[in-house]
Design a protein around this motif. Structure first.
Motif, PDB file in Angstrom:
ATOM      1  N   VAL A   1      22.003  34.511 -61.897  1.00 31.32           N
ATOM      2  CA  VAL A   1      21.719  35.243 -63.140  1.00 31.32           C
ATOM      3  C   VAL A   1      20.244  35.608 -63.225  1.00 31.32           C
ATOM      4  CG1 VAL A   1      21.650  35.030 -65.657  1.00 31.32           C
ATOM      5  CG2 VAL A   1      23.674  34.311 -64.408  1.00 31.32           C
ATOM      6  N   ILE A   2      19.362  34.676 -62.887  1.00 37.44           N
ATOM      7  CA  ILE A   2      17.935  34.972 -62.923  1.00 37.44           C
ATOM      8  C   ILE A   2      17.588  36.070 -61.931  1.00 37.44           C
ATOM      9  CG2 ILE A   2      15.648  34.025 -62.379  1.00 37.44           C
ATOM     10  CD1 ILE A   2      16.700  31.360 -63.601  1.00 37.44           C
ATOM     11  N   ALA A   3      18.130  35.996 -60.729  1.00 41.15           N
ATOM     12  CA  ALA A   3      17.858  37.029 -59.731  1.00 41.15           C
ATOM     13  C   ALA A   3      18.378  38.392 -60.199  1.00 41.15           C
ATOM     14  CB  ALA A   3      18.480  36.656 -58.384  1.00 41.15           C
ATOM     15  N   GLU A   4      19.540  38.416 -60.797  1.00 39.05           N
ATOM     16  CA  GLU A   4      20.111  39.682 -61.275  1.00 39.05           C
ATOM     17  C   GLU A   4      19.308  40.242 -62.447  1.00 39.05           C
ATOM     18  OE1 GLU A   4      22.855  42.863 -61.053  1.00 39.05           O
ATOM     19  OE2 GLU A   4      22.155  41.345 -59.657  1.00 39.05           O
ATOM     20  N   LEU A   5      18.855  39.388 -63.346  1.00 40.16           N
ATOM     21  CA  LEU A   5      18.020  39.861 -64.460  1.00 40.16           C
ATOM     22  C   LEU A   5      16.682  40.385 -63.958  1.00 40.16           C
ATOM     23  CD1 LEU A   5      18.742  37.204 -67.220  1.00 40.16           C
ATOM     24  CD2 LEU A   5      19.406  39.618 -67.228  1.00 40.16           C
ATOM     25  N   VAL A   6      16.127  39.752 -62.932  1.00 36.11           N
ATOM     26  CA  VAL A   6      14.887  40.260 -62.333  1.00 36.11           C
ATOM     27  C   VAL A   6      15.137  41.623 -61.699  1.00 36.11           C
ATOM     28  CG1 VAL A   6      13.228  39.889 -60.446  1.00 36.11           C
ATOM     29  CG2 VAL A   6      13.793  38.021 -61.998  1.00 36.11           C
ATOM     30  N   ARG A   7      16.256  41.757 -60.990  1.00 37.98           N
ATOM     31  CA  ARG A   7      16.572  43.029 -60.334  1.00 37.98           C
ATOM     32  C   ARG A   7      16.735  44.147 -61.352  1.00 37.98           C
ATOM     33  NH1 ARG A   7      20.707  46.354 -59.172  1.00 37.98           N
ATOM     34  NH2 ARG A   7      22.210  45.073 -60.285  1.00 37.98           N
ATOM     35  N   VAL A   8      17.589  43.951 -62.322  1.00 37.89           N
ATOM     36  CA  VAL A   8      17.862  44.993 -63.309  1.00 37.89           C
ATOM     37  C   VAL A   8      16.638  45.232 -64.194  1.00 37.89           C
ATOM     38  CG1 VAL A   8      19.336  45.675 -65.241  1.00 37.89           C
ATOM     39  CG2 VAL A   8      20.337  44.540 -63.268  1.00 37.89           C
ATOM     40  N   GLY A   9      15.968  44.159 -64.598  1.00 32.46           N
ATOM     41  CA  GLY A   9      14.780  44.297 -65.440  1.00 32.46           C
ATOM     42  C   GLY A   9      13.652  45.032 -64.744  1.00 32.46           C
ATOM     43  N   SER A  10      13.426  44.739 -63.470  1.00 30.93           N
ATOM     44  CA  SER A  10      12.367  45.445 -62.748  1.00 30.93           C
ATOM     45  C   SER A  10      12.746  46.909 -62.516  1.00 30.93           C
ATOM     46  CB  SER A  10      12.057  44.747 -61.424  1.00 30.93           C
ATOM     47  OG  SER A  10      13.177  44.751 -60.573  1.00 30.93           O
ATOM     48  N   GLN A  11      14.017  47.176 -62.305  1.00 33.41           N
ATOM     49  CA  GLN A  11      14.431  48.569 -62.162  1.00 33.41           C
ATOM     50  C   GLN A  11      14.221  49.326 -63.466  1.00 33.41           C
ATOM     51  OE1 GLN A  11      18.416  48.122 -60.648  1.00 33.41           O
ATOM     52  NE2 GLN A  11      17.714  47.917 -58.545  1.00 33.41           N
ATOM     53  N   LEU A  12      14.503  48.698 -64.592  1.00 39.78           N
ATOM     54  CA  LEU A  12      14.230  49.339 -65.879  1.00 39.78           C
ATOM     55  C   LEU A  12      12.740  49.575 -66.060  1.00 39.78           C
ATOM     56  CD1 LEU A  12      16.708  47.390 -68.153  1.00 39.78           C
ATOM     57  CD2 LEU A  12      16.761  49.839 -67.637  1.00 39.78           C
TER      58      LEU A  12
END
Length: 140
Positions: free
Chosen positions: A122-133
């Motif tokens: 979950v943390i890795a996915e939030l970092v991925r999506v958050g950084s893309q945003l």
């Protein structure tokens, strides 16, 4: 906002709300029991349904509102944004995997391992999506 940015916002919000609920309402007092493992499985069902439902609904909603934009192929900028986001998510994922491997030597219960693995992803996915945003907003 572009179609892909809108769907990224939906994914980020859905992940935050669904897994926020999961980790806040998990019965931590029974984590070391067999029921703790069962509650992981039982709680992941509504989390999965919420995430799939929110993302599917928002993708359909924004595709109906702007069908031409939804059909556009990913351009060079968007590919770069996705690569950068995936690259940044790699680091918390690797750190989480190492943390999980080290935790094996401490003899923790299966419920603890499962929650650590879920938190890592979950943390890795939030970092991925958050950084893309972030990169969408910055104009990279």
């Amino acid at each position: 906002m572009s179609f892909r940015e809108q769907t990224h916002w939906a994914a980020f919000i859905a992940l935050t709300i669904a897994f926020g609920w999961y980790f806040l309402s998990y019965p931590w007092s029974i984590i070391s029991t067999p029921a703790g493992v069962g509650s992981v499985a039982g709680m992941l069902v509504p989390v999965t349904i919420i995430i799939i439902g929110v993302i599917a609904f928002t993708a359909a909603f924004f595709a109906i509102r702007a069908p031409k934009e939804a059909q556009l192929k990913e351009d060079e900028r968007e590919r770069s944004i996705h690569i950068r986001g995936t690259h940044l998510a790699y680091y918390p994922l690797v750190l989480g995997v190492w943390g999980n491997m080290i935790a094996i030597f401490y003899g923790l219960s299966p419920g603890v391992y499962l929650n650590m693995l879920i938190a890592t992803v979950v943390i890795a996915e939030l970092v991925r999506v958050g950084s893309q945003l972030y990169f969408y907003r910055r104009g990279y």
